[in-house]
Design an enzyme around this catalytic site. Structure first.
Site, short mmCIF file in Angstrom:
data_model
loop_
_atom_site.label_atom_id
_atom_site.label_comp_id
_atom_site.label_asym_id
_atom_site.label_seq_id
_atom_site.Cartn_x
_atom_site.Cartn_y
_atom_site.Cartn_z
N ASN A 95 0.82 -1.21 0.00
CA ASN A 95 0.00 0.00 0.00
C ASN A 95 0.85 1.26 0.00
OD1 ASN A 95 -2.75 -1.05 0.02
ND2 ASN A 95 -2.23 -1.88 2.03
N ASP B 215 -9.56 -7.76 -9.51
CA ASP B 215 -8.91 -6.45 -9.34
C ASP B 215 -7.46 -6.46 -9.80
OD1 ASP B 215 -7.56 -7.80 -7.30
OD2 ASP B 215 -8.47 -6.68 -5.67
N HIS C 126 -5.03 -8.67 -5.83
CA HIS C 126 -5.08 -9.70 -4.79
C HIS C 126 -5.18 -11.09 -5.41
CE1 HIS C 126 -6.61 -6.01 -2.84
NE2 HIS C 126 -5.93 -6.46 -1.80
#
Length: 229
Positions: free
Chosen positions: A112, A200, A203
């Site tokens: 992140n 996505d 993941h």
């Protein structure tokens, strides 16, 4: 009278001896039970660790636990993954994550940070703080790296990618080059990895996690073997 007093004294000593023996037995049983408890490993991470988008049994921690069980590793993995977490979030949680019953630590953070374009120097400082806490508590660490894409430029990528092996060497931590190392074993072509990813594209799906665990499992076993054998 003298004989009766001697008898009472003897009975007193006998009662105290039995009490001492019972207490000793209690502590021996307590100690054996405590020793029998499996080693607990905290997996400190983000959504990749937490199991985002998956059924609980398909997530990283349950699948890693299954791998350890199948390979006779007597350890329990504790899920300390928080979706959306950065290295800063991990640093803020490390003190209370490393409770006295935690004997080893997996650190899988940084994805992140990249998605937000955070300065690699900040990410490095956060990871350093995590490793310092673990070192102070004598908890061995497996530091799992992340890789930055090239869209931030070569300097960013070099600085980000390099912090994991450099910090691992500095703190004597065990190091795995990438969380996705298991997916890269057969091919590094992104097109080949689609089958292992959720829609996505970030993941892994259940099959992807399984391949990831194939690479992480042996590293975790090497981390904890000296602690349980």
């Amino acid at each position: 009278m003298k004989g009766r007093l001697l008898m009472l004294v003897a009975l007193g000593y006998g009662a105290r001896a039995r009490t001492r023996n019972l207490m000793a037995l209690f502590f021996m049983v307590f100690a054996s039970v405590a020793m029998a408890d499996p080693l607990r490993i905290a997996a400190l991470g983000d959504s990749l660790t937490q199991g985002y988008g998956l059924m609980e049994q398909d997530g990283f921690v349950p699948q890693l636990q299954g791998w350890l069980n199948e390979n006779g590793v007597e350890a329990t993995v504790v899920n300390a993954g928080v979706s959306g977490d950065t290295t800063q979030g991990g640093l803020s949680r490390i003190e209370w994550t490393l409770t006295p019953d935690i004997g080893a630590l997996i650190v899988a953070l940084g994805g992140n940070d990249v998605l937000r374009g955070l300065d690699p120097a900040v990410s490095r400082a956060n990871l350093r703080g995590i490793l310092e806490v673990a070192q102070a508590r004598e908890v061995p660490v497996l530091l799992i790296g992340m890789e930055a894409p090239g869209n931030y430029g070569p300097e960013y990528k070099q600085a980000f990618d390099a912090m994991y092996p450099e910090l691992a060497q500095e703190f004597g931590a065990q190091h795995l080059e990438s969380f996705f190392a298991g997916l890269m074993r057969d091919s590094d072509d992104p097109a080949d990895l689609v089958q292992y990813m959720q829609p996505d594209g970030i993941h892994p799906n259940a099959d992807g996690v399984s391949k990831i665990v194939e690479a992480v499992g042996p590293e975790v076993q090497a981390l904890v073997d000296p602690l349980i054998n």
